[in-house]
Design an enzyme around this catalytic site. Structure first.
Site, PDB file in Angstrom:
ATOM      1  N   GLU A  30       0.850  -1.188   0.000  1.00  0.00           N
ATOM      2  CA  GLU A  30       0.000   0.000   0.000  1.00  0.00           C
ATOM      3  C   GLU A  30       0.887   1.239   0.000  1.00  0.00           C
ATOM      4  OE1 GLU A  30      -2.544   2.944   0.012  1.00  0.00           O
ATOM      5  OE2 GLU A  30      -3.214   0.869  -0.294  1.00  0.00           O
ATOM      6  N   ARG A 104     -16.984   3.519   5.672  1.00  0.00           N
ATOM      7  CA  ARG A 104     -15.954   2.796   4.927  1.00  0.00           C
ATOM      8  C   ARG A 104     -14.735   2.493   5.796  1.00  0.00           C
ATOM      9  NH1 ARG A 104     -15.043   1.963  -0.587  1.00  0.00           N
ATOM     10  NH2 ARG A 104     -16.903   3.195  -1.022  1.00  0.00           N
ATOM     11  N   TYR A 210     -28.181   7.443   4.555  1.00  0.00           N
ATOM     12  CA  TYR A 210     -28.379   6.265   5.398  1.00  0.00           C
ATOM     13  C   TYR A 210     -27.411   6.312   6.577  1.00  0.00           C
ATOM     14  CZ  TYR A 210     -24.510   4.627   2.373  1.00  0.00           C
ATOM     15  OH  TYR A 210     -23.339   4.520   1.667  1.00  0.00           O
ATOM     16  N   ASP A 288     -11.726  -2.016  -8.538  1.00  0.00           N
ATOM     17  CA  ASP A 288     -11.766  -0.850  -9.418  1.00  0.00           C
ATOM     18  C   ASP A 288     -10.653  -0.853 -10.454  1.00  0.00           C
ATOM     19  OD1 ASP A 288     -14.007   0.131  -8.243  1.00  0.00           O
ATOM     20  OD2 ASP A 288     -13.035   1.755  -7.143  1.00  0.00           O
TER      21      ASP A 288
END
Length: 727
Positions: A30, A104, A210, A288
């Site tokens: 990462e 997230r 939400y 993605d």
């Protein structure tokens, strides 16, 4: 086996866990110094929950996530409920697992905390990679090289791995920006927001909202045209006056929600075109990096979870010495589905942010129709939510799909195999992504490839709210007329793409064909198409054609419409036409025919999903079993002779059978002919042998009813004048 995964988002983390679970060594790279996601919600539907369960993370998900009770769609201007799809236990029972809503960062935390120490390397920016028959080598920005057996690019929409592996291409801008905000619960305490998904649908804009932390944090997303915002960044707060201006015309509760926001971020909505391949040698893509998609299906995270589960399973099955084969297997199993989700997300973007007010009204009408036909919306979303990647990864058989494996039948003639292959390609991915407008272009393009002879004259006529084409073959007479109503589920199709078939219809009766361009749904729901069909028949009579010389014709939805038109013609007192020809009729828009269920998945185009999409757009707020919408429930007494043709093994064959039985019970002179075809509306393919047989049968039918009409005399009631016909 050593798997190198680049990118520690949801896809990269879950893939690392899956590979570790199956005994592989994993290095997860990462580039960021820490795992951090700036405020956004993420939804995990049942197809993603299956993967969290596989990883043993459901208890962790329950601890931080929200289980929504429904998906509620409301009107932007007045907050009225358009539809309310149950989630919670109802969805879990229907689709197999529950739905979640997360912050997230919380979902990332669940995944990251499950990793053993030493797997994740932060501050590890990949600069390059190469591969050979023995392995892959990744070069970091600081010059360090890491060797492994497999390379997985999970590094997002701007993937470094993708760019070198298969070519980058450009991102595609949707023309919309999204405002994102997280609202503390104390700011909206009196607004009574429950644990559900809220979506406000307007013209050229929409809002979703939400809970992402139960009773603590509420997520807001507002999609607006790009021209209305003058700043685009994830890490700088935008001018809230722009947001309020974009919400002009919103209902009172929605405006109160907007006013509760004290900080918001705005970003463009981008995706990428579907890739023709994901894998080369020992390297592949997921998430993605492989299929960046717009957020309207809330499937970005779910598809990445599915990818990781399938990839690990195929690597384990094929083993260290067959990695290219494993990646080819992974791609074959995943790319067709991911591409469908990707293109459906594009079409859903158009659906939710329709700028045309007529189309926006039609969208709301279609959702009301869906709520009537299927409150759980299973016929629309079953393919997405009930998919179980854990089960699919263990199956040897790979289901056929227009983007993957094509179904082949040994009993087909070469012409039937050709037609079936063509049917697979009815719509391109780009056309599917453009919603109803794209499907219309695709339908006309596809059937427009069949053209009449140059000697056949085609001329246009205006009739009230519609228009029509005269198709006049050079060698035929001019007394008999086939009034043809094209197929296309009431939503697409046209007279223009029917000219070749209409030429053959005219030749079969030694006459002319009058192909009607009736008004299309969802902009013009029932009874618009029916009114146009009756008006076209009335117009033909005013032109001097004897009613017994006019035959109503239609294929698919046009077939059901032809029968409904005959019923309406009878009810308003117009003279009875000479006969009716229906091909592969859609005669029951409540979709209860057994063959629809029994042949589910056997046709690449016609299934319950597309039938529901088309039918609900047509009947909208009316009852699906209204006799003039679904003539199978109507009174057919007094209708003219009817010829019904269909493929014996096609999806709608039971609509044909049931219509014939219903007509027979009403003492209608009806002939049902089933041909050895599985292809819907097979007669539109002029090179099929059975198409020739079907048209010859129609010609014989026309001659028979002509003789009967001559013996019985004209059915025009005495004293019926042209003035009466115009009434």
């Amino acid at each position: 086996m050593h798997v190198i995964v680049v990118g520690a988002g949801i896809g990269g983390l879950s893939t690392a866990l899956q590979c570790l679970r199956l005994g592989m060594r994993v290095t997860l790279l990462e580039h960021a110094p820490a795992l951090r996601e700036i405020g956004a919600g993420v939804q995990i539907s049942s197809n993603g929950t299956v993967v969290l369960k596989q990883l043993g993370l459901l208890s962790d998900a329950d601890a931080v996530g929200v289980r929504p009770v429904s998906f509620r769609v409301l009107a932007f201007d007045d907050d009225s409920i358009i539809s309310d799809m149950p989630l919670g236990p109802a969805a879990a029972e229907r689709y197999g697992e529950t739905f979640y809503q997360f912050h997230r960062a919380d979902l990332l935390g669940i995944l990251a905390d499950a990793l053993p120490k030493g797997v994740l390397r932060l501050n590890a920016r990949v600069a390059d990679f190469d591969q050979d028959a023995d392995g892959v080598r990744v070069t970091l920005a600081d010059g360090e090289q890491i060797s492994g057996d497999v390379l997985v690019g999970a590094d997002g929409i701007h993937s470094v791995i993708r760019k070198k592996l298969v070519g980058d291409g450009g991102t595609v801008f949707s023309g919309k920006l999204v405002w994102r905000a997280l609202i503390p619960a104390d700011r909206i305490r009196n607004m009574a927001f429950k644990e559900r998904f809220y979506g406000w649908a307007g013209a050229d804009r929409m809002v979703w909202a939400y809970w992402v932390r139960p009773g603590m944090l509420f997520n807001f997303g507002g999609v607006v045209p790009a021209t209305e915002v003058h700043r685009e960044s994830w890490d700088a707060s935008a001018n809230l006056n722009d947001l309020r201006a974009s919400m002009h015309g919103a209902n009172e509760r929605l405006m109160k929600l907007v006013d509760s926001i004290d900080e918001a971020f705005v970003t463009g909505l981008y995706d990428r075109d579907p890739l023709p391949r994901w894998s080369v040698g020992r390297a592949t893509l997921l998430g993605d990096s492989a299929h960046a998609m717009l957020p309207y299906l809330a499937q970005g995270a779910c598809q990445a979870l599915e990818d990781g589960s399938m990839l690990a399973a195929t690597l384990a099955r094929h083993g260290k010495h067959n990695i290219p084969e494993a990646l080819a297997d992974y791609e074959l199993r995943r790319r067709p589905r991911a591409t469908k989700v990707q293109t459906t997300a594009r079409s859903t973007h158009i659906f939710w942010t329709e700028s045309d007010h007529i189309q926006a009204k039609a969208r709301d009408g279609r959702m009301k129709g869906l709520a009537q036909l299927d409150p759980l919306a299973a016929t629309i979303w079953r393919w997405l939510y009930s998919y179980d990647v854990v089960k699919a990864s263990g199956e040897k058989h790979i289901a056929s799909d227009k983007r993957g494996i094509r179904s082949v039948y040994d009993t087909d003639t070469s012409a039937q195999a050709k037609a079936w292959s063509m049917w697979h390609d009815l719509f391109t991915a780009e056309e599917e992504a453009c919603g109803v407008r794209g499907l219309r272009r695709g339908y006309d393009r596809f059937f427009g490839q069949f053209q009449p002879k140059p000697s056949t004259k085609v001329s246009k006529v205006e009739i009230g709210t519609a228009n029509a084409l005269w198709i006049d073959p050079e060698e035929t007479g001019r007394q008999r007329v086939v009034l043809h109503l094209h197929g296309g589920g009431f939503a697409f199709g046209s007279a223009d793409c029917s000219t070749e078939y209409c030429e053959r219809l005219a030749q079969a009766v030694d006459g002319r064909c009058f192909a009607l361009n009736y008004r299309l749904a969802p902009e013009h729901p029932f009874p618009a198409a029916l009114e146009d069909a009756v008006e076209a028949y009335r117009w033909l009579l005013t032109q001097g054609f004897e009613p017994t010389n006019v035959i109503l014709s239609g294929e698919s939805a046009g077939g059901g419409l032809a029968v409904a038109a005959a019923m309406r013609i009878r009810d308003v007192g117009l003279p009875r036409p000479g006969g009716i020809l229906v091909l592969s009729p859609l005669a029951d828009n409540s979709l209860t025919s057994p063959s629809i269920h029994e042949r589910e998945g056997q046709d690449p185009i016609i299934d319950r999903d597309i039938l529901t999409y088309m039918a609900t757009g047509y009947f909208q707020s009316e009852a699906a079993d209204h006799p003039l919408i679904s003539p199978i429930y109507g009174d057919l007494h007094g209708l003219p002779p009817m010829l019904i043709q269909a493929g014996r093994t096609e999806v709608l064959v039971d609509d044909a059978r049931r219509l014939a039985d219903h007509a027979r019970a009403a003492d209608v002179d009806v002939t049902l002919r089933l041909y050895e075809e599985r292809l819907h509306i097979f007669s539109l393919y002029p090179f099929l042998e059975n198409a020739g047989h079907a048209l010859a049968e129609f010609g014989a039918f026309a001659k028979r009813i002509a003789v009967s009409s001559d013996l019985a005399g004209s059915r025009r009631p005495p004293g019926l004048t042209e003035a009466a016909l115009d009434s």
